[in-house]
Design an enzyme around this catalytic site. Sequence first.
Site, PDB file in Angstrom:
ATOM      1  N   THR A  70      38.924  46.665  45.228  1.00 49.79           N
ATOM      2  CA  THR A  70      38.011  47.755  45.608  1.00 49.79           C
ATOM      3  C   THR A  70      38.831  48.993  45.950  1.00 49.79           C
ATOM      4  O   THR A  70      38.543  50.104  45.487  1.00 49.79           O
ATOM      5  CB  THR A  70      37.130  47.338  46.810  1.00 49.79           C
ATOM      6  N   ASN A 149      33.011  40.070  35.070  1.00 53.04           N
ATOM      7  CA  ASN A 149      32.859  39.094  36.145  1.00 53.04           C
ATOM      8  C   ASN A 149      31.539  38.333  36.098  1.00 53.04           C
ATOM      9  O   ASN A 149      31.349  37.379  36.833  1.00 53.04           O
ATOM     10  CB  ASN A 149      32.996  39.786  37.509  1.00 53.04           C
ATOM     11  N   GLN A 178      39.406  40.238  37.183  1.00 52.88           N
ATOM     12  CA  GLN A 178      38.990  38.902  36.715  1.00 52.88           C
ATOM     13  C   GLN A 178      39.861  38.396  35.567  1.00 52.88           C
ATOM     14  O   GLN A 178      39.606  37.333  35.024  1.00 52.88           O
ATOM     15  CB  GLN A 178      37.520  38.928  36.271  1.00 52.88           C
ATOM     16  N   SER A 196      43.685  41.898  42.249  1.00 50.73           N
ATOM     17  CA  SER A 196      43.349  41.448  43.600  1.00 50.73           C
ATOM     18  C   SER A 196      43.790  39.992  43.788  1.00 50.73           C
ATOM     19  O   SER A 196      43.384  39.115  43.018  1.00 50.73           O
ATOM     20  CB  SER A 196      41.834  41.553  43.778  1.00 50.73           C
ATOM     21  N   HIS A 198      43.151  37.532  45.839  1.00 52.13           N
ATOM     22  CA  HIS A 198      42.283  36.382  46.160  1.00 52.13           C
ATOM     23  C   HIS A 198      41.533  35.840  44.946  1.00 52.13           C
ATOM     24  O   HIS A 198      40.877  34.800  45.027  1.00 52.13           O
ATOM     25  CB  HIS A 198      41.335  36.717  47.316  1.00 52.13           C
ATOM     26  N   THR A 234      50.869  50.384  57.522  1.00 47.81           N
ATOM     27  CA  THR A 234      51.907  49.352  57.567  1.00 47.81           C
ATOM     28  C   THR A 234      51.625  48.292  56.504  1.00 47.81           C
ATOM     29  O   THR A 234      50.503  47.798  56.382  1.00 47.81           O
ATOM     30  CB  THR A 234      51.968  48.718  58.978  1.00 47.81           C
ATOM     31  N   CYS A 318      29.272  40.122  45.376  1.00 51.31           N
ATOM     32  CA  CYS A 318      29.227  41.491  45.912  1.00 51.31           C
ATOM     33  C   CYS A 318      27.858  42.114  45.698  1.00 51.31           C
ATOM     34  O   CYS A 318      27.395  42.905  46.485  1.00 51.31           O
ATOM     35  CB  CYS A 318      30.247  42.387  45.219  1.00 51.31           C
TER      36      CYS A 318
HETATM   37  N1  PMP Z   1      36.350  44.223  40.318  1.00 46.17           N
HETATM   38  C1  PMP Z   1      35.849  43.054  39.865  1.00 46.17           C
HETATM   39  C2  PMP Z   1      35.619  42.876  38.393  1.00 46.17           C
HETATM   40  C3  PMP Z   1      35.551  42.014  40.754  1.00 46.17           C
HETATM   41  O1  PMP Z   1      35.053  40.860  40.289  1.00 46.17           O
HETATM   42  C4  PMP Z   1      35.786  42.223  42.142  1.00 46.17           C
HETATM   43  C5  PMP Z   1      35.499  41.120  43.150  1.00 46.17           C
HETATM   44  N2  PMP Z   1      34.183  40.692  43.166  1.00 46.17           N
HETATM   45  C6  PMP Z   1      36.302  43.456  42.573  1.00 46.17           C
HETATM   46  C7  PMP Z   1      36.581  44.421  41.626  1.00 46.17           C
HETATM   47  C8  PMP Z   1      36.566  43.738  44.017  1.00 46.17           C
HETATM   48  O2  PMP Z   1      37.711  43.054  44.420  1.00 46.17           O
HETATM   49  P1  PMP Z   1      38.181  42.942  45.952  1.00 46.17           P
HETATM   50  O3  PMP Z   1      37.387  41.844  46.534  1.00 46.17           O
HETATM   51  O4  PMP Z   1      39.623  42.634  45.873  1.00 46.17           O
HETATM   52  O5  PMP Z   1      37.938  44.274  46.579  1.00 46.17           O
END
Ligand code: PMP
Length: 375
Positions: A70, A149, A178, A196, A198, A234, A318
Amino acid sequence: MHYFDNAATTKPDAEVLDTFNKVNEKYYFNTASLHRAGRNSEKLLEASRKQVLDIFGLKNHHCVFTSGATESNNIAIQSTLNRKKKFGSTILVSQLEHPSVINVVDYYKSEGFNVKFIKTTDYGKVDLNHLRTLMNDEVIFVTVMAVNNIVGTVQPVEEIAEILKEYPKAHFHVDATQAVGKADINYKDVDTLSISAHKFHGIKGAGALIMKELKSMSPVFYGGGHEENIRSGTVNLPAIAAMAKALRLSHEHTNDTFSRIDGYNRSVRNALADYRSIVIQPSDTPHILNMSYVGAKGEVVVNALSEKNIMVSTTSACASKLATLNETLTAMGQSVDVINGSIRVSMSKDTEENDVNMLIKGLKEVYEEIGDVLI
Ligand code: PMP
């Protein structure tokens, strides 16, 4: 628990957690501190940066660590548009983008930018012919994700980069959140790239923005000047070092994981092939399987599966609290019944055969339970 929501987030890998803990214990220092402990931490930070760029085969690019995709998307879009607005006002955006792209672009639309959506094919890919017709010298920004996604389609990133070569004013941003560990894409001609941790078994709160040219970026918030003055604050070294580890592991296992999950994906499709009211979308990455119980509501199916200890999601975590029709499926021309009844099943290297068997059993049972509402 049978976890099928890996596109929302993945379980941190044991080795990744180990790195995270060790760095927290031994390198908890501020990477900006001048003393020896700080300098040693900074060395680890730079080694992590090099590793990330090497894995993407982008040795001459730059990498700024962020809190996740994000933030990376926001920096890429805001920073580029603020700088480029004097050269043109058109932004091209695929209809498939995540809210962390769409909502930023929407803001710039309210500021007077000319936002145009690139059409989607029925298969869920960006329509390259439409992109060609939209290109002109007014275009300063083009943003297309690498892997969708919602349905798991791989977007033609390399072809888009080729088209954009004729338009040097246009900045090409790719949200590759993704795609890591799922699709082998060459990003060498992409101007900015978001990832990202995670989403590939790293720790939440770490990500990166990889860029071709450092000087093309400026801060979107101001502070002490960390990360080339693009992302002050930081540095979260434990999560960053853990992300570099997670990236290496997912890169090494891409092919094995792909073929195993491809088999699982086929099993689910085959098992449900005769179920008249289930529509399964095609996907390029087997990790994501989008299916609809036509006539039912996706939430009802998600809750019924959850009762059976099977975790899937509706559209995306999301956007799942927003009461709007899913944009990706709408762009693909799917009917309202298909969109309303859609669920997303997403797998990862942690998915095992037993999980898939339980999923198939659960999907069939739910079909019987809600059969009266199905079309
Ligand atoms: N872009 C895509 C295509 C995603 O699937 C996601 C996570 N749902 C994000 C951006 C946002 O990622 P983050 O959780 O690291 O902010």
